[in-house]
Scaffold this motif. Structure first.
Motif, PDB file in Angstrom:
ATOM      1  N   THR A   1       0.808  -1.228   0.000  1.00  0.00           N
ATOM      2  CA  THR A   1       0.000   0.000   0.000  1.00  0.00           C
ATOM      3  C   THR A   1       0.837   1.273   0.000  1.00  0.00           C
ATOM      4  O   THR A   1       0.278   2.360  -0.049  1.00  0.00           O
ATOM      5  CB  THR A   1      -0.966   0.018   1.205  1.00  0.00           C
ATOM      6  N   THR A   2       2.168   1.139   0.043  1.00  0.00           N
ATOM      7  CA  THR A   2       3.037   2.313  -0.010  1.00  0.00           C
ATOM      8  C   THR A   2       4.251   2.008  -0.872  1.00  0.00           C
ATOM      9  O   THR A   2       4.870   0.957  -0.728  1.00  0.00           O
ATOM     10  CB  THR A   2       3.513   2.730   1.404  1.00  0.00           C
TER      11      THR A   2
ATOM     12  N   GLY B   1      -1.921   0.090   6.917  1.00  0.00           N
ATOM     13  CA  GLY B   1      -1.559  -0.317   5.568  1.00  0.00           C
ATOM     14  C   GLY B   1      -0.862  -1.656   5.553  1.00  0.00           C
ATOM     15  O   GLY B   1      -0.614  -2.275   6.593  1.00  0.00           O
ATOM     16  N   ARG B   2      -0.539  -2.077   4.341  1.00  0.00           N
ATOM     17  CA  ARG B   2       0.185  -3.332   4.150  1.00  0.00           C
ATOM     18  C   ARG B   2       1.653  -2.993   3.867  1.00  0.00           C
ATOM     19  O   ARG B   2       2.127  -1.952   4.259  1.00  0.00           O
ATOM     20  CB  ARG B   2      -0.479  -4.133   3.026  1.00  0.00           C
ATOM     21  N   ASP B   3       2.355  -3.864   3.181  1.00  0.00           N
ATOM     22  CA  ASP B   3       3.794  -3.703   2.997  1.00  0.00           C
ATOM     23  C   ASP B   3       4.180  -2.371   2.357  1.00  0.00           C
ATOM     24  O   ASP B   3       3.396  -1.744   1.633  1.00  0.00           O
ATOM     25  CB  ASP B   3       4.352  -4.844   2.153  1.00  0.00           C
TER      26      ASP B   3
ATOM     27  N   LEU C   1       0.662   1.658  -9.267  1.00  0.00           N
ATOM     28  CA  LEU C   1       1.558   2.787  -9.011  1.00  0.00           C
ATOM     29  C   LEU C   1       0.801   4.107  -9.009  1.00  0.00           C
ATOM     30  O   LEU C   1       1.070   4.986  -8.186  1.00  0.00           O
ATOM     31  CB  LEU C   1       2.663   2.846 -10.072  1.00  0.00           C
ATOM     32  N   ASN C   2      -0.149   4.258  -9.917  1.00  0.00           N
ATOM     33  CA  ASN C   2      -0.929   5.495  -9.960  1.00  0.00           C
ATOM     34  C   ASN C   2      -1.770   5.673  -8.700  1.00  0.00           C
ATOM     35  O   ASN C   2      -1.892   6.772  -8.169  1.00  0.00           O
ATOM     36  CB  ASN C   2      -1.844   5.525 -11.187  1.00  0.00           C
ATOM     37  N   LYS C   3      -2.349   4.590  -8.207  1.00  0.00           N
ATOM     38  CA  LYS C   3      -3.304   4.677  -7.102  1.00  0.00           C
ATOM     39  C   LYS C   3      -2.669   4.615  -5.724  1.00  0.00           C
ATOM     40  O   LYS C   3      -3.242   5.108  -4.757  1.00  0.00           O
ATOM     41  CB  LYS C   3      -4.340   3.552  -7.226  1.00  0.00           C
ATOM     42  N   THR C   4      -1.515   3.967  -5.611  1.00  0.00           N
ATOM     43  CA  THR C   4      -0.939   3.764  -4.285  1.00  0.00           C
ATOM     44  C   THR C   4      -0.264   5.031  -3.763  1.00  0.00           C
ATOM     45  O   THR C   4       0.118   5.909  -4.540  1.00  0.00           O
ATOM     46  CB  THR C   4       0.057   2.579  -4.296  1.00  0.00           C
TER      47      THR C   4
END
Length: 194
Positions: free
Chosen positions: A49-50, A124-126, A85-88
């Motif tokens: 998520t990042t 978030g996740r990783d 990539l656009n959304k995260t």
């Protein structure tokens, strides 16, 4: 569950991240970045998520990936990665960028290790550090990398920047996965032994 920090990078056999002509001398990487294995790996990243990027990769990725989403001739896996990539959330380390035009981007407001510790506390996740060698090196030295994801390309570049410079703190890692590609590269996944 704590957020895992994954450093994702391509290295040559002689440990280089760039060639002798400087930061943009990376043509040797291309044949090893468009294999089925490499594309499958990109799709696997999309659970994070990042994304963490330095200035060079933010500009380079931002100049290429956003348009791949709508490119019907692109491999579906590339389109999926581009959409992610656009959304995260993208956290960008730069002392010179004044604007971050790519959607969902924010400037890091502290040094890499401190910023990563803050991100670990957020929901978030990783967290993936995408090919930004100076940030990865800083985080390795601070003990803030949980997983190394290395695409080892069968190339001897002969000069250029190295990821592993003398002076890094010693650490131990365990191989948790590997895959080979048609280009001869090997994807190595190492988890830090804590």
């Amino acid at each position: 569950m704590a957020r895992k920090v994954v450093a994702n990078i391509t290295l040559s056999l002689d440990g280089r991240t760039t060639g002798p002509a400087g930061p943009y001398d990376m043509g040797w990487i291309v044949p090893h970045s468009i294999t089925d294995m490499a594309r499958d790996h990109l799709v696997a990243i999309t659970d994070a998520t990042t994304a963490v990027l330095g200035r060079s990769n933010y500009e380079g990725f931002g100049g290429f990936w956003p348009t791949v989403v709508d490119d019907e001739s692109a491999d579906e896996r590339d389109r999926q990665f581009a959409e992610w990539l656009n959304k995260t959330e993208k956290v960008v380390f730069s002392h010179t960028l004044e604007e971050l035009p790519w959607e969902n981007s924010r400037a890091a407001d502290r040094e890499p290790a401190e910023m990563i510790r803050q991100l670990r506390e957020e929901e978030g996740r990783d967290i993936y550090v995408l090919a930004s060698q100076s940030i990865i090196r800083h985080l390795l030295d601070a003990g803030e990398v949980d997983r190394l994801s290395i695409n080892l390309a069968p190339e001897v570049v002969g000069g250029g920047a190295r990821l592993f410079e003398d002076g890094l703190q010693a650490s131990s890692w365990t191989l948790t996965d590997l895959a080979t590609s048609d280009s001869g590269s090997v994807w190595l996944i190492y988890d830090r032994v804590r």
